[in-house]
Design an enzyme around this catalytic site. Structure first.
Site, PDB file in Angstrom:
ATOM      1  N   ASP A 154       0.840  -1.196   0.000  1.00  0.00           N
ATOM      2  CA  ASP A 154       0.000   0.000   0.000  1.00  0.00           C
ATOM      3  C   ASP A 154       0.878   1.251   0.000  1.00  0.00           C
ATOM      4  O   ASP A 154       1.930   1.257  -0.634  1.00  0.00           O
ATOM      5  CB  ASP A 154      -0.945  -0.049   1.211  1.00  0.00           C
ATOM      6  CG  ASP A 154      -2.315   0.523   0.912  1.00  0.00           C
ATOM      7  OD1 ASP A 154      -2.405   1.735   0.661  1.00  0.00           O
ATOM      8  OD2 ASP A 154      -3.308  -0.232   0.931  1.00  0.00           O
ATOM      9  N   HIS A 227      -3.936   5.816   3.328  1.00  0.00           N
ATOM     10  CA  HIS A 227      -4.586   4.599   2.837  1.00  0.00           C
ATOM     11  C   HIS A 227      -3.919   3.347   3.404  1.00  0.00           C
ATOM     12  O   HIS A 227      -4.590   2.419   3.871  1.00  0.00           O
ATOM     13  CB  HIS A 227      -4.543   4.604   1.311  1.00  0.00           C
ATOM     14  CG  HIS A 227      -5.385   3.571   0.647  1.00  0.00           C
ATOM     15  ND1 HIS A 227      -4.977   2.258   0.500  1.00  0.00           N
ATOM     16  CD2 HIS A 227      -6.611   3.641   0.066  1.00  0.00           C
ATOM     17  CE1 HIS A 227      -5.908   1.577  -0.152  1.00  0.00           C
ATOM     18  NE2 HIS A 227      -6.913   2.391  -0.416  1.00  0.00           N
ATOM     19  N   SER A 560     -10.962  -1.357  -1.223  1.00  0.00           N
ATOM     20  CA  SER A 560      -9.692  -1.279  -0.486  1.00  0.00           C
ATOM     21  C   SER A 560      -9.902  -1.572   0.987  1.00  0.00           C
ATOM     22  O   SER A 560      -9.012  -2.076   1.666  1.00  0.00           O
ATOM     23  CB  SER A 560      -9.079   0.120  -0.617  1.00  0.00           C
ATOM     24  OG  SER A 560      -8.381   0.275  -1.816  1.00  0.00           O
TER      25      SER A 560
END
Length: 780
Positions: A154, A227, A560
């Site tokens: 990520d 994220h 996600s």
């Protein structure tokens, strides 16, 4: 007609010549421009004179670039990465001409251009049943929990987050081979017994976009985007009491596998994620010793032999690593999936039973329900009405102005008003920023047909409420037809117990899997809407640079977010069953998934409120408690996955990219039918040839429940075909015993649309369900 102008022909010739020169120059530029290619190599073909693979790889690059001058650059500078664990090969910068020549070289299996990938962007453990009393056996402290390491590919990690506290965790296992790489604002001490690895991969990114601007992002494992921190905490975050976003979703935030460890592999940057970096991370993660890989990104769909991530994860699967990937956010359009290889667990997104209600009251007429996460200095009194404006042409067809794009709003028309904006084109929170800059005091964000009635809450920078498509049309119609349209907004906080739930998220990518209709995708659903988890200290919750707010937790939506839920549950299963293969873990997740909501009705689709199908929800919604004890599993080994590839019309050279071991060959054990892969879902695909009236598929189950157990089968009725299972009872006498059965489909009449149902093996203690899909291809 005779040519009357003596200059016409020479002039025309000159123009054509100039055009040809420009065309040739443009073509030459395209051919001579270097870009990154991933080169898959047959390591067994390395000639004896070479002492190591890197030496051999360098000679191959040299063989196609030797005409370049030494002054231009050294050939070793062309090589970005070498891959040697998950698969064999390298990433190098080549011109198109060089790449074409290289692909003709002996020992070179495939040369694939770099692909750009995108990220697929508290309450969930409770909703999934992991805080009920009977869940104690799942979250009960075990030393084996600490032995599972989940690799998260990520944007990095924010190590100071309380979610990565390692209190009470045992020392890092001696078998772990990972490392914590240092860099800007990331030191060795930022790792601990929870974060056991942190690495960065950027060579492919820099080759494509130029040097990373370290004023804008960290060239280290530290996460500036947020994220990666969010997904890592969702997988294996430690419990944090009182977690919330501006008071919303208040409670204890924890990961699915709260005692597992995390290794962060930073592969995504401001300009995206590039395949050469991703593949290097997969290769390194497998070498480091991760047991689970969580990959919340995607880059479209290519054929299996041209999909580098598919090839790399095949190698990871061979090494016993479970791989979970997000399905993508391309829904509700059909055939919008990414990451569809059968050895990957492809995860779609669903809602939970938690919501953040808000209302829009128009005039004195009526009130519409919506959602919001707004908390700021500006508060609109709920009893006061403000002017309401919609700048679109009509209520049903959005246009550039109605999307509230940057620079599209005229302050004269919106100052002091609540502005209606249509969802789409630009990020939702950015629309609110545009309204605020133009002098608007509030926003109503309305769904379009694409999103239907699905509501996603955001932490806007001004008072804002998101509403569904139906409500949005009514509000817009009122604003356009009333001479003095007014509205008020009210933010109501957090509410739980929402019904129905779960619901398939409208944005969740859908099947079918057009590469192989016999393989159902997505595999299953997990929570992916309004998920609370840890956040970076360097980015606002809105992700807008102009937003000064900083938070410890944030609420995000996307596949996600659903992917790490499955990765975490897979880690739980791995800790309880360390000898299980990736396929066995996947089977446990799929065969225990449920297909009814909390109102005991079939799962529905948020985009239209109609019942969803396996092309939307896969095998169903994840059930962690049952997944740790599935009773039976459908196991698949590397050779059987390879046999599946043998049914996909791949040439010997294309198959070679999946064979790290040179002795792996097609044995045709699936009888040339990919539907015979021992997959937990059963898909019968009748060909265009109408003479094919019957088809038999075979499955084998392994007993992982009580030693002595008996299972009886039941099958849903189908209109277009009869379905017969033999035998109808499976009697096991020992654990790990394998028994096989066949499913025969006989066409009654060909249906224009696929039919969906289920096959269930039931004992006194377990229920093992497989979705069943029957498809008739249109006659030729």
């Amino acid at each position: 007609m005779a040519n009357k102008n003596p200059l016409q022909k020479p002039f025309l010739f000159i123009i054509l010549s100039i055009n040809l020169i420009f065309l040739q120059a443009e073509t030459t530029t395209q051919i001579s421009t270097k870009k990154t290619y991933v080169i898959h190599m047959d390591k067994s073909a390395m000639p004896l004179p070479y002492t190591n693979h890197l030496q051999w790889y360098s000679s191959k690059i040299n063989s196609v670039t030797q005409h370049k001058s030494q002054e231009e650059e050294g050939n070793n500078n062309r090589i970005l990465y070498t891959y040697q664990t998950a698969f064999h090969g390298l990433a190098a910068q080549l011109t198109q001409e060089e790449a074409e020549r290289l692909e003709e070289e002996d020992g070179v299996v495939a040369v694939i251009p770099e692909t750009r990938y995108e990220l697929h962007t508290t309450r969930s453990p409770t909703f999934l049943g992991l805080e009920r009393q009977e869940s104690e056996r799942v979250w009960a402290e075990r030393v084996t929990d600490h032995d599972v390491v989940v690799g998260v590919l990520d944007t990095g990690i924010w190590p100071e987050s309380e979610s990565f506290n390692d209190t009470g965790m045992s020392p890092v296992p001696a078998t772990w081979r990972g490392a914590c790489e240092t860099g800007k604002r990331f030191l060795k001490r930022n790792c601990n017994r929870k974060i056991v690895g942190a690495r960065v991969f950027y060579r492919g990114y820099e080759a494509a976009t130029g040097k990373i601007d370290e004023e804008l992002e960290y060239k280290s494992p530290r996460d500036r985007d947020g994220h990666g921190t969010h997904t890592a905490a969702t997988v294996a975050g430690s419990p944090v009491k009182g977690a919330n976003l501006f008071g919303f979703a208040y409670g204890t935030a924890r990961g699915m596998a709260q005692k597992a460890r995390v290794a962060a592999y930073k592969v995504c940057w401001v300009g995206g994620c590039f395949s050469s970096d991703i593949l290097s991370a997969v290769d390194q993660a497998v070498a480091d010793g991760v047991q689970v890989l969580s990959i919340s990104l995607g880059g479209g769909v290519s054929t299996y032999s041209r999909d580098s991530l598919s090839i790399a994860t095949f190698g990871a699967m061979e090494m016993g690593v479970f791989v979970s990937c997000s399905a993508g956010n391309g829904g509700p359009d059909p055939i919008s999936l990414t990451n569809v290889s059968p050895w990957i667990t492809t995860v779609g997104a669903s809602t939970m039973d938690r919501d953040f209600p808000a209302t829009v009251k128009i005039g004195t007429m009526r009130t519409f329900k919506g959602v919001s996460l707004y908390k700021g200095r500006t508060v609109l009194p709920k009893n006061k009405q403000y002017p309401l404006v919609y700048l679109g042409r009509n209520a049903s067809s959005p246009d550039p102005t109605s999307f509230c794009l940057d620079g599209a709003l005229d302050r004269r028309h919106v100052a002091g008003k609540i502005v209606i904006c249509d969802r789409g084109v630009t990020p939702r929170v950015q629309k609110g920023q545009v309204v605020k800059r133009a002098g608007g005091i509030g926003m109503v964000l309305t769904n379009t047909a694409t999103n239907g009635e699905e509501l996603v809450a955001d932490s806007h920078m001004l008072p804002a409420v998101a509403v569904g498509e139906k409500e949005g049309k009514l509000i817009k119609q009122y604003a356009m037809t009333s001479k003095k349209a007014t509205a008020s907004l009210e933010i109501l906080g957090t509410r739980i117990g929402i019904k129905p739930s779960p619901v398939v998220a409208a944005f969740s990518s859908r099947g079918p899997n057009f590469l192989s209709l016999e393989i159902l995708k997505p595999d299953l659903l997990a929570p992916g809407v309004n998920i609370l988890a840890a956040w970076t200290g360097d980015m606002a919750p809105s992700s807008l640079s102009s937003d000064p707010r900083r938070v410890k937790f944030n609420i995000l939506s996307g596949t996600s977010m659903s992917c790490p839920h499955v990765s975490g549950v897979a880690a739980l299963i791995k800790s309880r069953h360390p000898d299980w293969s990736p396929a066995a873990i996947k089977s446990a997740l799929m065969t225990t998934a449920y297909v009814h909501d909390n109102m005991f009705k079939p799962l529905t689709d948020a985009s239209g409120a109609a019942p969803s199908s396996p092309y939307d929800h896969g095998a169903g919604h994840i059930d962690p408690l049952r997944a740790t004890d599935p009773g039976l599993v459908y196991d698949i080994g590397p050779q059987e996955y390879f046999e599946f590839l043998c049914t996909q019309d791949l040439s010997p050279s294309q198959l070679k990219v999946f064979t790290k071991h040179s002795n792996r060959t097609c044995k045709h054990t699936l009888a040339k039918n990919p539907g015979n892969l021992n997959y937990p879902a059963i898909s019968a695909l009748f060909p265009e040839n109408t003479h094919v009236k019957a088809m038999t598929l075979r499955r084998t189950v392994t007993n992982v429940g009580p030693h002595i157990s008996s299972y009886k089968v039941s099958v849903s009725p189908f209109k277009g075909a009869s379905v017969t299972v033999q035998p109808k009872t499976l009697n096991f006498t020992s654990k790990h015993q394998k028994l096989s059965y066949t499913v025969t489909f006989r066409t009654r009449f060909r249906m224009k649309r696929p039919e969906f149902g289920g096959l269930v093996w039931k004992s006194t203690t377990h229920k093992v369900r497989s979705p069943v899909i029957i498809t008739w291809l249109p006659p030729l």
